[in-house]
Design a protein around this motif. Structure first.
Motif, PDB file in Angstrom:
ATOM      1  N   LYS A 118       0.845  -1.198   0.000  1.00 45.31           N
ATOM      2  CA  LYS A 118       0.000   0.000   0.000  1.00 45.31           C
ATOM      3  C   LYS A 118       0.878   1.246   0.000  1.00 45.31           C
ATOM      4  CE  LYS A 118      -0.378   0.153   5.018  1.00 45.31           C
ATOM      5  NZ  LYS A 118       0.499  -0.975   5.252  1.00 45.31           N
ATOM      6  N   ARG A 119       0.243   2.371  -0.310  1.00 46.00           N
ATOM      7  CA  ARG A 119       0.888   3.679  -0.267  1.00 46.00           C
ATOM      8  C   ARG A 119       0.007   4.587   0.590  1.00 46.00           C
ATOM      9  NH1 ARG A 119       3.845   6.459  -4.658  1.00 46.00           N
ATOM     10  NH2 ARG A 119       3.214   4.655  -5.846  1.00 46.00           N
ATOM     11  N   ILE A 120       0.621   5.212   1.593  1.00 50.40           N
ATOM     12  CA  ILE A 120      -0.062   6.196   2.428  1.00 50.40           C
ATOM     13  C   ILE A 120       0.504   7.557   2.044  1.00 50.40           C
ATOM     14  CG2 ILE A 120      -0.532   6.973   4.777  1.00 50.40           C
ATOM     15  CD1 ILE A 120      -0.005   4.107   5.705  1.00 50.40           C
ATOM     16  N   TRP A 121      -0.363   8.545   1.882  1.00 51.53           N
ATOM     17  CA  TRP A 121       0.086   9.852   1.406  1.00 51.53           C
ATOM     18  C   TRP A 121      -0.628  10.953   2.184  1.00 51.53           C
ATOM     19  CZ3 TRP A 121      -3.878  12.870  -0.227  1.00 51.53           C
ATOM     20  CH2 TRP A 121      -5.053  12.202  -0.608  1.00 51.53           C
ATOM     21  N   CYS A 122      -0.036  12.134   2.155  1.00 53.38           N
ATOM     22  CA  CYS A 122      -0.693  13.325   2.677  1.00 53.38           C
ATOM     23  C   CYS A 122      -0.217  14.519   1.866  1.00 53.38           C
ATOM     24  CB  CYS A 122      -0.422  13.522   4.167  1.00 53.38           C
ATOM     25  SG  CYS A 122       1.302  13.749   4.597  1.00 53.38           S
ATOM     26  N   GLU A 123      -1.001  15.583   1.871  1.00 50.00           N
ATOM     27  CA  GLU A 123      -0.687  16.782   1.095  1.00 50.00           C
ATOM     28  C   GLU A 123      -0.918  18.052   1.910  1.00 50.00           C
ATOM     29  OE1 GLU A 123      -1.670  15.229  -3.429  1.00 50.00           O
ATOM     30  OE2 GLU A 123      -3.176  16.465  -2.405  1.00 50.00           O
ATOM     31  N   LEU A 124      -0.071  19.048   1.614  1.00 50.97           N
ATOM     32  CA  LEU A 124      -0.218  20.402   2.151  1.00 50.97           C
ATOM     33  C   LEU A 124      -0.439  21.321   0.961  1.00 50.97           C
ATOM     34  CD1 LEU A 124       2.829  20.466   4.595  1.00 50.97           C
ATOM     35  CD2 LEU A 124       0.423  20.286   5.226  1.00 50.97           C
ATOM     36  N   ASP A 125      -1.540  22.025   0.925  1.00 54.47           N
ATOM     37  CA  ASP A 125      -1.857  22.888  -0.222  1.00 54.47           C
ATOM     38  C   ASP A 125      -0.939  24.089  -0.320  1.00 54.47           C
ATOM     39  OD1 ASP A 125      -3.921  21.358  -1.188  1.00 54.47           O
ATOM     40  OD2 ASP A 125      -5.427  22.384   0.037  1.00 54.47           O
ATOM     41  N   GLY A 126      -0.252  24.208  -1.461  1.00 57.49           N
ATOM     42  CA  GLY A 126       0.533  25.389  -1.804  1.00 57.49           C
ATOM     43  C   GLY A 126       1.518  25.859  -0.763  1.00 57.49           C
ATOM     44  N   ALA A 127       1.887  25.002   0.181  1.00 62.53           N
ATOM     45  CA  ALA A 127       2.726  25.437   1.294  1.00 62.53           C
ATOM     46  C   ALA A 127       4.113  25.888   0.870  1.00 62.53           C
ATOM     47  CB  ALA A 127       2.857  24.304   2.320  1.00 62.53           C
ATOM     48  N   ALA A 128       4.662  25.305  -0.195  1.00 64.99           N
ATOM     49  CA  ALA A 128       6.034  25.666  -0.586  1.00 64.99           C
ATOM     50  C   ALA A 128       6.055  26.640  -1.743  1.00 64.99           C
ATOM     51  CB  ALA A 128       6.817  24.410  -0.979  1.00 64.99           C
ATOM     52  N   ALA A 129       4.907  26.992  -2.235  1.00 62.91           N
ATOM     53  CA  ALA A 129       4.874  27.838  -3.418  1.00 62.91           C
ATOM     54  C   ALA A 129       5.221  29.267  -3.067  1.00 62.91           C
ATOM     55  CB  ALA A 129       3.501  27.779  -4.065  1.00 62.91           C
ATOM     56  N   GLY A 130       6.146  29.820  -3.776  1.00 63.81           N
ATOM     57  CA  GLY A 130       6.508  31.219  -3.622  1.00 63.81           C
ATOM     58  C   GLY A 130       5.854  32.010  -4.736  1.00 63.81           C
ATOM     59  N   PRO A 131       6.476  33.093  -5.204  1.00 61.99           N
ATOM     60  CA  PRO A 131       5.917  33.878  -6.283  1.00 61.99           C
ATOM     61  C   PRO A 131       5.728  33.037  -7.530  1.00 61.99           C
ATOM     62  CG  PRO A 131       7.796  34.982  -5.266  1.00 61.99           C
ATOM     63  CD  PRO A 131       7.712  33.618  -4.677  1.00 61.99           C
ATOM     64  N   ALA A 132       4.631  33.230  -8.177  1.00 66.86           N
ATOM     65  CA  ALA A 132       4.297  32.534  -9.421  1.00 66.86           C
ATOM     66  C   ALA A 132       4.303  31.024  -9.238  1.00 66.86           C
ATOM     67  CB  ALA A 132       5.251  32.926 -10.545  1.00 66.86           C
ATOM     68  N   GLY A 133       4.067  30.551  -8.011  1.00 62.36           N
ATOM     69  CA  GLY A 133       3.917  29.124  -7.775  1.00 62.36           C
ATOM     70  C   GLY A 133       5.194  28.321  -7.819  1.00 62.36           C
ATOM     71  N   GLN A 134       6.350  28.959  -7.714  1.00 61.21           N
ATOM     72  CA  GLN A 134       7.579  28.159  -7.763  1.00 61.21           C
ATOM     73  C   GLN A 134       7.981  27.748  -6.355  1.00 61.21           C
ATOM     74  OE1 GLN A 134      10.174  30.954  -9.612  1.00 61.21           O
ATOM     75  NE2 GLN A 134      11.310  31.275  -7.732  1.00 61.21           N
ATOM     76  N   ALA A 135       8.526  26.551  -6.258  1.00 59.49           N
ATOM     77  CA  ALA A 135       9.031  26.104  -4.964  1.00 59.49           C
ATOM     78  C   ALA A 135      10.277  26.916  -4.655  1.00 59.49           C
ATOM     79  CB  ALA A 135       9.356  24.617  -5.005  1.00 59.49           C
ATOM     80  N   ALA A 136      10.417  27.292  -3.416  1.00 61.61           N
ATOM     81  CA  ALA A 136      11.535  28.135  -3.026  1.00 61.61           C
ATOM     82  C   ALA A 136      12.862  27.498  -3.406  1.00 61.61           C
ATOM     83  CB  ALA A 136      11.476  28.385  -1.523  1.00 61.61           C
ATOM     84  N   GLY A 137      13.564  28.082  -4.329  1.00 61.36           N
ATOM     85  CA  GLY A 137      14.901  27.656  -4.676  1.00 61.36           C
ATOM     86  C   GLY A 137      15.020  26.445  -5.576  1.00 61.36           C
ATOM     87  N   CYS A 138      13.958  25.709  -5.829  1.00 65.11           N
ATOM     88  CA  CYS A 138      14.067  24.511  -6.663  1.00 65.11           C
ATOM     89  C   CYS A 138      14.145  24.923  -8.119  1.00 65.11           C
ATOM     90  CB  CYS A 138      12.873  23.581  -6.450  1.00 65.11           C
ATOM     91  SG  CYS A 138      12.958  22.732  -4.879  1.00 65.11           S
ATOM     92  N   GLU A 139      15.158  24.432  -8.801  1.00 57.18           N
ATOM     93  CA  GLU A 139      15.405  24.843 -10.173  1.00 57.18           C
ATOM     94  C   GLU A 139      14.763  23.943 -11.216  1.00 57.18           C
ATOM     95  OE1 GLU A 139      16.786  27.712 -10.980  1.00 57.18           O
ATOM     96  OE2 GLU A 139      16.918  28.104  -8.847  1.00 57.18           O
ATOM     97  N   ALA A 140      14.362  22.746 -10.830  1.00 61.92           N
ATOM     98  CA  ALA A 140      13.805  21.817 -11.820  1.00 61.92           C
ATOM     99  C   ALA A 140      12.462  22.325 -12.319  1.00 61.92           C
ATOM    100  CB  ALA A 140      13.631  20.432 -11.208  1.00 61.92           C
ATOM    101  N   ALA A 141      12.237  22.188 -13.599  1.00 58.79           N
ATOM    102  CA  ALA A 141      10.930  22.539 -14.150  1.00 58.79           C
ATOM    103  C   ALA A 141       9.946  21.466 -13.738  1.00 58.79           C
ATOM    104  CB  ALA A 141      11.000  22.633 -15.662  1.00 58.79           C
TER     105      ALA A 141
END
Length: 158
Positions: A118-141
């Motif tokens: 099985k897979r157990i998952w959880c989500e946090l809405d938009g918690a890491a999104a900075g300006p224009a929805g980018q993750a802080a500092g993550c460079e990968a598209a």
């Protein structure tokens, strides 16, 4: 960036250190609210896998990327067919709070059967999104994925 989680309680700390390092790579400091919440969620889900599944597990953390804003997702896949059970701890109980904490901290959580496990998952809405929805500092598209097995966005054993 690969990590396999064994069925040993020491793996919980190792999973936390691994996630903390991946977050730092994305410019998210360990003292930020997002990091603290994610580390607690990782701790609870990995602990559940170690204690209740007793099998090797796989951890994935997915952060929103530059092109795909959205939720932060934590997943733990294990090889146990036993479904997770949300319990209520009483007084001095030393266990039984894990999924209660996950339910209280995450915007949503769930699980699904996958093959023999099985897979157990959880989500946090938009918690890491900075300006224009980018993750802080993550460079990968796209979605930045820290996959424990199989490479970025790779498969998790079922």
């Amino acid at each position: 960036m690969q990590l396999e989680i064994g069925a040993d309680p020491a793996e919980v700390g190792r999973a936390r250190r691994w996630v903390r390092a991946r977050l730092a790579d994305c410019g998210i400091g360990g003292d930020e609210a997002l990091a603290e919440t994610l580390l607690l969620l990782v701790s609870e889900l990995v602990t559940n896998a170690v204690v209740h599944a007793g099998t090797p597990s796989v951890l994935r953390v997915l952060l929103p990327g530059r092109q795909i804003p959205g939720a932060v997702r934590v997943e733990v896949a294990d090889m146990s067919t036993c479904p997770p059970r949300k319990r209520h701890a009483y007084g001095e109980d030393t266990g039984g709070r894990g999924l209660e904490l996950v339910s209280g901290l995450a915007d949503r959580w769930g699980w699904q059967r996958e093959g023999l496990g099985k897979r157990i998952w959880c989500e946090l809405d938009g918690a890491a999104a900075g300006p224009a929805g980018q993750a802080a500092g993550c460079e990968a598209a796209g979605r930045e994925s820290f996959s424990a097995v199989g490479g970025p966005n790779g498969p998790v054993p079922a």
